[in-house]
Scaffold this motif. Sequence first.
Motif, mmCIF file in Angstrom:
data_model
loop_
_atom_site.group_PDB
_atom_site.id
_atom_site.type_symbol
_atom_site.label_atom_id
_atom_site.label_comp_id
_atom_site.label_asym_id
_atom_site.label_seq_id
_atom_site.Cartn_x
_atom_site.Cartn_y
_atom_site.Cartn_z
ATOM 1 N N ASP A 131 13.426 19.046 0.488
ATOM 2 C CA ASP A 131 13.030 20.323 1.092
ATOM 3 C C ASP A 131 11.558 20.323 1.486
ATOM 4 O O ASP A 131 11.199 20.792 2.563
ATOM 5 C CB ASP A 131 13.322 21.495 0.147
ATOM 6 C CG ASP A 131 14.803 21.891 0.162
ATOM 7 O OD1 ASP A 131 15.584 21.269 0.913
ATOM 8 O OD2 ASP A 131 15.163 22.820 -0.577
ATOM 9 N N HIS A 150 22.756 17.996 -0.628
ATOM 10 C CA HIS A 150 23.331 19.344 -0.760
ATOM 11 C C HIS A 150 24.776 19.262 -1.251
ATOM 12 O O HIS A 150 25.196 20.020 -2.125
ATOM 13 C CB HIS A 150 23.322 20.067 0.592
ATOM 14 C CG HIS A 150 21.970 20.536 1.040
ATOM 15 N ND1 HIS A 150 21.739 21.011 2.308
ATOM 16 C CD2 HIS A 150 20.799 20.624 0.384
ATOM 17 C CE1 HIS A 150 20.470 21.360 2.413
ATOM 18 N NE2 HIS A 150 19.866 21.130 1.263
ATOM 19 N N HIS A 187 19.752 14.381 3.552
ATOM 20 C CA HIS A 187 19.483 15.714 3.014
ATOM 21 C C HIS A 187 20.801 16.469 2.793
ATOM 22 O O HIS A 187 21.030 17.069 1.742
ATOM 23 C CB HIS A 187 18.560 16.467 3.985
ATOM 24 C CG HIS A 187 17.932 17.689 3.400
ATOM 25 N ND1 HIS A 187 16.620 18.029 3.612
ATOM 26 C CD2 HIS A 187 18.440 18.683 2.622
ATOM 27 C CE1 HIS A 187 16.355 19.162 2.977
ATOM 28 N NE2 HIS A 187 17.447 19.583 2.373
ATOM 29 N N HIS A 226 15.181 18.163 -5.732
ATOM 30 C CA HIS A 226 15.486 18.406 -4.311
ATOM 31 C C HIS A 226 14.401 19.232 -3.615
ATOM 32 O O HIS A 226 14.004 18.928 -2.505
ATOM 33 C CB HIS A 226 16.847 19.096 -4.178
ATOM 34 C CG HIS A 226 17.270 19.294 -2.755
ATOM 35 N ND1 HIS A 226 17.865 18.293 -2.014
ATOM 36 C CD2 HIS A 226 17.130 20.353 -1.920
ATOM 37 C CE1 HIS A 226 18.089 18.750 -0.788
ATOM 38 N NE2 HIS A 226 17.661 19.997 -0.705
ATOM 39 N N GLU A 274 19.559 25.589 6.206
ATOM 40 C CA GLU A 274 18.692 24.399 6.305
ATOM 41 C C GLU A 274 19.329 23.338 7.194
ATOM 42 O O GLU A 274 18.640 22.691 7.989
ATOM 43 C CB GLU A 274 18.458 23.788 4.908
ATOM 44 C CG GLU A 274 17.398 24.503 4.114
ATOM 45 C CD GLU A 274 17.055 23.782 2.799
ATOM 46 O OE1 GLU A 274 16.165 24.280 2.114
ATOM 47 O OE2 GLU A 274 17.677 22.742 2.465
HETATM 48 FE FE LIG Z 1 17.688 21.318 1.032
#
Ligand SMILES: [Fe+2]
Length: 129
Positions: free
Chosen positions: A121, A80, A76, A116, A61
């Motif tokens: 996402d 993570h 983002h 998330h 990602e």
């Molecule tokens: Fe993600």
Amino acid sequence: MTQLLWSDDFSVGVASIDYEHKELVTLINEICQALETNPGESKHELLGELFAKISAHFALEEKIMRDHRYDRYKQHKADHEKLLDDLRDIMDSHEDSGRTSAEKLVKALGDWFGVHFKTEDARLHRHLG
Ligand SMILES: [Fe+2]
Ligand SMILES: [Fe+2]
């Protein structure tokens, strides 16, 4: 049996990403089952496999985001990293005590995944198609 149930809320609307997310959920549930049926045995290997799969998914990602100069890359990626830290803590305490409860694992990962997937996402994959 403690399980992390897949919910339609988790869906980001892109089949290939939902598929990867579902694979992670399946692996978490395998670990829960192992924790509950054989609590005395170390789950170090299974937790390590989960960590590796989640890391690989995140790396993919993050590459997609960098390639597209995605505007929320930093936030983002930070999200993570937070999950990987939490997972590392769970693995460390498993090493120390030899125990991890399935409830604890599902709570930590389920809460995080639930939020998330449907925030960062979903936005990412909507943005990039
Ligand atoms: Fe993600
Ligand atoms: Fe993801």
